[in-house]
Design a protein around this motif. Structure first.
Motif, short mmCIF file in Angstrom:
data_model
loop_
_atom_site.label_atom_id
_atom_site.label_comp_id
_atom_site.label_asym_id
_atom_site.label_seq_id
_atom_site.Cartn_x
_atom_site.Cartn_y
_atom_site.Cartn_z
N UNK A 2 0.86 -1.17 0.00
CA UNK A 2 0.00 0.00 0.00
C UNK A 2 0.89 1.21 0.00
N UNK A 3 1.38 1.54 -1.12
CA UNK A 3 2.36 2.62 -1.17
C UNK A 3 2.00 3.57 -2.30
N UNK A 6 -3.31 5.69 -3.95
CA UNK A 6 -4.42 5.08 -3.23
C UNK A 6 -5.39 4.46 -4.23
N UNK A 10 -10.99 3.07 -0.09
CA UNK A 10 -10.22 3.62 1.02
C UNK A 10 -9.50 2.47 1.73
N UNK A 11 -8.25 2.67 1.92
CA UNK A 11 -7.48 1.64 2.62
C UNK A 11 -7.86 1.65 4.09
N UNK A 13 -7.73 1.01 8.03
CA UNK A 13 -6.66 0.92 9.01
C UNK A 13 -6.36 -0.55 9.27
N UNK A 14 -5.10 -0.86 9.25
CA UNK A 14 -4.78 -2.28 9.39
C UNK A 14 -4.50 -2.59 10.85
N UNK A 15 -5.38 -2.11 11.69
CA UNK A 15 -5.21 -2.39 13.11
C UNK A 15 -5.47 -3.86 13.38
N UNK A 16 -4.54 -4.49 14.02
CA UNK A 16 -4.73 -5.87 14.44
C UNK A 16 -5.03 -5.83 15.93
#
Lengths: 107, 414
Positions: A2-3, A6, A10-11, A13-16
């Motif tokens: 994801x660089x 975009x 919408x990307x 949030x990659x909260x784990x």
């Protein structure tokens, strides 16, 4: 990756979610071996550094330092001797400082 | 060098027996387990040397930047912080002061001593500790010298980039509960913490840190036996580590086995001589200045980082682009994060991710269109919930502590 650009979506949030500790959390005994570090100081005059510095720390710590003047190296070596009790022969201090100040490190 | 390693120094054997660890810290005798150098990384630090090895040679640890093999200094690569606000245990940074680190810990024999100015000395097993009320807290653990390699003029010490930090969910017990069991006597001033690591040289100062009694009993400082739901890696302080939320990592004593309540100020080396900062705002003095009134390093200020765009990347001019990263408020929560794609002339407020608690990393993201073409500096700025905002000018002190400036990522827009 994801660089940069975009995508249309919408990307997120990659909260784990941090795993909550299991109520039955069991601690297990540990027995490991740590690597020792096999780098040495090289070249003319390196004996004093190898003999005096490597008891407490591997050589990489020194080789990663920025460019330092001879006076700055002396301050560091004296700190090792006085604050951290490195048992250096005083005549080795000069030899170590000379060696460190003359090191050619790729920058 | 083996001759110079007084492995049998002092009363190491008897102390180990007392502590119940069979650990023989035979670092000098242990062969390298795996190749230390798997690949190289450029950090990049001004003036160099900026090449470092990526190592996977350390037990229970994954790929980390090798700053020093012995005692280990291992740095988390910045891209790890792009994956999650929780830093995986095997990628969490490592920092030890002395190389006599027990490599074997028997969980049935480990004991934590609580002693000193208390009504009743304690010797607590891990089972004893796990029977106390369990608490959890997400908190950032950051080395005092994180980002030291960016100080200019450069200073000596561990030449870290930005990865001497990590964020985890810590599970354990309140220090207050443990102290209450021992019963702190009136007149207690400080509490001193010691771990199982020891200096190689007999006269060298054992690593210890202390907190004021009120801080120690604030109900937030804790003893953690788990991080991110699992037991700590040995190199992160197994089986027990002090957690001091909002304060620098130097206080987060690893392999904690001794708590001493003091009725006098702690005068040990690591409080009175090491880990001191100028008693000035942001620990800032004139570059090169070495004389100043000093105090022990303490709370952390806010910081923030871009984690999905690297120094030197090329961005497409005008194209919708995502910038993303992490921020933390130090000893307070994250109130807002602002982003600039033009070197700080214009700022836009970023969107914040899930709040995992005031001491945690907080993810942020923003969409922007890189313009104009040419070299640009991306910048990110955190404001804490206590109203503290990262400054534009870097601080400087001779130890390279407490960097908190707005960081920049230089990119090409084309």
């Amino acid at each position: 990756m994801l660089r940069r650009t975009l995508p249309a979506v919408l990307v997120a949030f990659c909260a784990v979610a941090g795993a909550n500790a299991d109520d039955k959390l069991l601690l297990k005994s540990v027995n490991i071996d740590l690597p020792n570090g096999d780098r040495m100081f090289e070249g003319p005059g390196s004996d004093a550094a190898n003999n005096n510095c490597l008891a407490c720390h591997s050589a990489g710590m020194v080789l990663n330092q920025p460019a330092l003047s001879k006076a700055q190296w002396r301050t560091e070596v004296e700190k090792m001797r006085t604050a951290y009790k490195a048992p250096m022969d005083p005549k080795d201090v000069d030899a170590i400082v000379d060696y460190l100040a003359g090191m050619k490190i790729a920058r | 060098m083996k001759k110079a390693l007084p492995i049998g120094h002092r009363n190491l054997a008897s102390r180990r027996h007392f502590l119940g660890t069979a650990g023989a810290a035979t670092l000098a005798l242990a062969p390298p387990l795996r190749a230390l150098a798997d690949s190289m990384v450029t950090l990049p630090l001004p003036g160099g040397p900026d090449e470092r090895q990526i190592t996977t040679a350390f037990p229970e640890k994954g790929a980390l930047i090798l700053q020093r093999t012995r005692p280990p200094l291992l740095e988390t690569p910045l891209d790890v912080f792009d994956q999650s606000v929780f830093t995986p245990n095997d990628r969490f940074f490592v920092r030890w002061h002395w190389s006599l680190i027990p490599t074997e810990i028997d969980v049935t024999k480990f004991r934590l001593a609580v002693r000193g100015h208390v009504n009743q000395s304690l010797s607590l097993s891990l089972d004893d500790l796990m029977a106390l009320p369990r608490v959890e807290l997400v908190a950032v653990n950051q080395c005092s010298g994180n980002s030291r390699g960016y100080f200019q003029p450069r200073v000596t010490g561990g030449q870290w980039s930005h990865g001497a930090m990590g964020n985890a969910r810590w599970t354990g017990v309140r220090l207050k509960d443990v102290l209450d069991r021992a019963g702190v006597k009136a007149g207690a001033l400080q509490v001193r913490f010691n771990g199982l690591d020891e200096p190689v040289l007999p006269d060298a100062p054992d690593f210890m840190k202390s907190l004021d009694i009120d801080h120690a009993r604030d109900g937030e400082v804790m003893l953690a036996y788990a991080m991110n739901g699992k037991q700590l890696p040995l190199l992160n302080g197994f089986p027990l580590r002090l957690i001091v939320p909002g304060w620098y990592s130097t206080y987060w004593v690893k392999m904690l086995n001794d708590i001493e309540v003091l009725d006098q100020p702690d005068t040990n080396f690591w409080t009175t001589t090491a880990y001191r900062i100028p008693d000035t705002p942001r620990a800032n003095v004139r570059p090169g200045q070495t004389e100043f009134k000093s105090v022990p390093i303490n709370r952390m200020p806010p910081r923030s980082f871009i984690t999905n765009i690297k120094e030197g990347d090329t961005l497409q001019a005008g194209a919708p682009t995502l910038a993303r990263g992490i921020a933390f408020g130090g000893d307070a929560g994250v109130s807002r994060v602002d982003f600039s794609s033009d070197g700080g002339k214009a700022w836009q407020q970023a969107e914040l991710g899930k709040d995992e608690g005031k001491y945690s990393f907080r993810q942020w993201q923003i969409r922007f269109a890189p313009l104009p073409k040419g070299s640009q500096r991306l910048m990110v700025r955190c404001t804490s919930s206590s109203g503290e905002t990262q400054p534009e000018a870097p601080n400087w002190n001779p130890s390279g502590f407490m960097r908190d400036v707005i960081e920049q990522t230089s990119v090409a827009v084309g």
